[in-house]
Design a protein around this motif. Structure first.
Motif, PDB file in Angstrom:
ATOM      1  N   VAL A  24      72.813  47.131   9.020  1.00  0.00           N
ATOM      2  CA  VAL A  24      73.837  47.750   9.867  1.00  0.00           C
ATOM      3  C   VAL A  24      75.185  47.209   9.446  1.00  0.00           C
ATOM      4  O   VAL A  24      75.301  46.089   8.945  1.00  0.00           O
ATOM      5  N   TYR A  25      76.234  48.026   9.622  1.00  0.00           N
ATOM      6  CA  TYR A  25      77.548  47.587   9.166  1.00  0.00           C
ATOM      7  C   TYR A  25      78.668  48.068  10.091  1.00  0.00           C
ATOM      8  O   TYR A  25      79.623  48.720   9.663  1.00  0.00           O
ATOM      9  N   PRO A  26      78.586  47.728  11.383  1.00  0.00           N
ATOM     10  CA  PRO A  26      79.700  48.059  12.284  1.00  0.00           C
ATOM     11  C   PRO A  26      80.943  47.267  11.886  1.00  0.00           C
ATOM     12  O   PRO A  26      80.862  46.087  11.552  1.00  0.00           O
ATOM     13  N   ALA A  27      82.077  47.943  11.876  1.00  0.00           N
ATOM     14  CA  ALA A  27      83.323  47.297  11.448  1.00  0.00           C
ATOM     15  C   ALA A  27      84.002  46.600  12.619  1.00  0.00           C
ATOM     16  O   ALA A  27      83.981  47.086  13.748  1.00  0.00           O
ATOM     17  N   ALA A  28      84.591  45.448  12.341  1.00  0.00           N
ATOM     18  CA  ALA A  28      85.385  44.728  13.348  1.00  0.00           C
ATOM     19  C   ALA A  28      86.280  43.737  12.616  1.00  0.00           C
ATOM     20  O   ALA A  28      85.793  42.925  11.823  1.00  0.00           O
ATOM     21  N   ARG A  29      87.573  43.824  12.859  1.00  0.00           N
ATOM     22  CA  ARG A  29      88.482  42.825  12.300  1.00  0.00           C
ATOM     23  C   ARG A  29      88.375  41.522  13.083  1.00  0.00           C
ATOM     24  O   ARG A  29      87.783  41.489  14.165  1.00  0.00           O
ATOM     25  N   LEU A  30      88.953  40.475  12.539  1.00  0.00           N
ATOM     26  CA  LEU A  30      88.738  39.127  13.060  1.00  0.00           C
ATOM     27  C   LEU A  30      88.923  39.030  14.566  1.00  0.00           C
ATOM     28  O   LEU A  30      88.067  38.498  15.287  1.00  0.00           O
ATOM     29  N   GLY A  31      90.016  39.554  15.086  1.00  0.00           N
ATOM     30  CA  GLY A  31      90.290  39.440  16.511  1.00  0.00           C
ATOM     31  C   GLY A  31      89.383  40.274  17.384  1.00  0.00           C
ATOM     32  O   GLY A  31      89.354  40.100  18.610  1.00  0.00           O
ATOM     33  N   GLU A  32      88.644  41.197  16.773  1.00  0.00           N
ATOM     34  CA  GLU A  32      87.765  42.093  17.521  1.00  0.00           C
ATOM     35  C   GLU A  32      86.305  41.639  17.532  1.00  0.00           C
ATOM     36  O   GLU A  32      85.474  42.224  18.220  1.00  0.00           O
ATOM     37  N   ILE A  33      85.995  40.613  16.750  1.00  0.00           N
ATOM     38  CA  ILE A  33      84.602  40.178  16.633  1.00  0.00           C
ATOM     39  C   ILE A  33      84.150  39.529  17.936  1.00  0.00           C
ATOM     40  O   ILE A  33      84.794  38.623  18.459  1.00  0.00           O
ATOM     41  N   THR A  34      83.042  40.007  18.448  1.00  0.00           N
ATOM     42  CA  THR A  34      82.474  39.481  19.690  1.00  0.00           C
ATOM     43  C   THR A  34      81.103  38.874  19.402  1.00  0.00           C
ATOM     44  O   THR A  34      80.530  39.054  18.321  1.00  0.00           O
TER      45      THR A  34
END
Length: 255
Positions: free
Chosen positions: A94-104
Motif C-alpha cells: 500500500v502507498y497512501p501519500a502523506a507529507r511529514l506534518g500529515e503523518i499519523t
C-alpha cells in the motif's frame, strides 16, 4: 528464457491486479500452479477466471496478510490444494501519500502492516514448506522509492520498502543452508490500472525521466521475478534487482 516451473507452486500476494497480476500470469505461463492472494474476493475471483478458466492451476484466496492468522490460512490452503509451496512472491503493498506534518500513527500502522509485517508473517507461515522442497524461492517486490530514491509524500512508504531489503539480506542468510533463496525486485515507474487516474502531466514527466523512453509494465517486473524464481537463479540470494528502464542512472534530470 526462464527455465520451466512446471510442477511447482507459487503464492503471489496482491495477485489480482497490477504487478502481482503480471507475476501470476508469467509464472502460470512457465508451468507453475499459482495462488493469488488479496483482500477483495470479487477482484480475485475475476482475475483467477481470466488467468485459468478451467480453475485447475489457479486458486484465489482472500486474506488479510497483515495478521499471522491470515498468513497461516493462506499457507494451509495452498498446501491442501496443490501439496506444496515452492515460490513465494511477496508483492502486496500500500502507498497512501502523506507529507511529514500529515503523518499519523494510523498512517504508519497502515503502511507497516502490509508492506513490512505482511512480508514477515507470510514468509514465516510458508517457511517450512519452502525448506521441505529443498529449492524454495522467495521474491519480494520492494521499490526504487526508499532504497534508492525519494519522493515527497512517500517517506513512510519509502521507509517500508527500504526495511524490506534489510529483511531480505538477513533472512537470505538464514535460509541459504536449506537451499532457499531470498531476493527482491525494485520496480521504477510501472504503468498499472491506477496510472490512468493520475495527472497526465505527472505521467508525462515520469515517462521523460526514464532513459528507455517508456513506463514499465507488469510484464517487465514479472520477467525479473520469474528469473529469480527459477532454477537458473539458484546461486543468487540476498540481492536486489532494479527494474526501472534506467530511471535512477542519470546524474542530472534526464530530458
Amino acid at each position: 528464457m526462464t527455465s520451466s516451473l512446471r510442477g511447482r507452486t507459487a503464492v503471489v500476494t496482491g495477485g489480482a491486479t497490477g504487478i502481482g497480476r503480471g507475476i501470476a500470469e508469467r509464472l502460470l505461463g512457465a508451468g507453475a500452479n499459482v495462488v493469488i492472494v488479496g483482500r477483495r474476493a470479487e477482484s480475485l475471483a475475476a482475475a483467477a477466471e481470466a488467468l485459468d478458466p478451467s480453475g485447475a492451476r489457479v486458486l484465489a484466496r482472500a486474506a488479510d496478510i497483515s495478521g499471522r492468522d491470515g498468513c497461516h490460512a493462506v499457507a494451509r490452503d495452498t498446501v491442501e490444494r496443490f501439496g506444496t509451496i515452492d515460490i513465494l512472491c511477496l508483492n502486496a503493498g500500500v502507498y497512501p501519500a502523506a507529507r511529514l506534518g500529515e503523518i499519523t500513527e494510523d498512517h504508519l500502522r497502515e503502511v507497516a502492516a502490509t508492506n513490512l509485517f505482511g512480508t514477515v508473517y507470510l514468509l514465516q507461515a510458508c517457511e517450512a514448506e519452502l525448506i521441505r522442497g529443498g529449492r524454495g524461492r522467495v521474491v519480494v517486490t520492494s521499490s526504487i522509492t526508499g532504497p534508492v530514491t525519494g519522493y515527497p509524500g512517500w517517506s513512510v512508504y519509502g521507509a517500508s520498502k527500504a526495511a524490506q531489503l534489510g529483511f531480505v539480506r538477513s533472512v537470505a542468510l538464514e535460509l541459504a543452508p536449506y537451499g532457499v533463496t531470498v531476493n527482491a525486485v525494485l520496480p521504477g515507474k510501472i504503468e498499472i490500472e491506477a496510472t490512468s487516474e493520475q495527472d497526465p502531466d505527472y505521467v508525462a514527466r515520469a515517462t521523460r525521466a526514464i532513459p528507455v523512453g517508456r513506463l514499465g509494465t507488469p510484464r517487465d517486473v514479472a520477467a525479473a521475478v520469474a528469473f529469480l524464481a527459477s532454477e537458473d537463479a539458484g546461486f543468487i540470494t540476498g540481492q536486489s534487482l532494479v527494474v526501472d528502464g534506467g530511471q535512477v542512472l542519470p546524474e542530472t534530470p534526464y530530458l
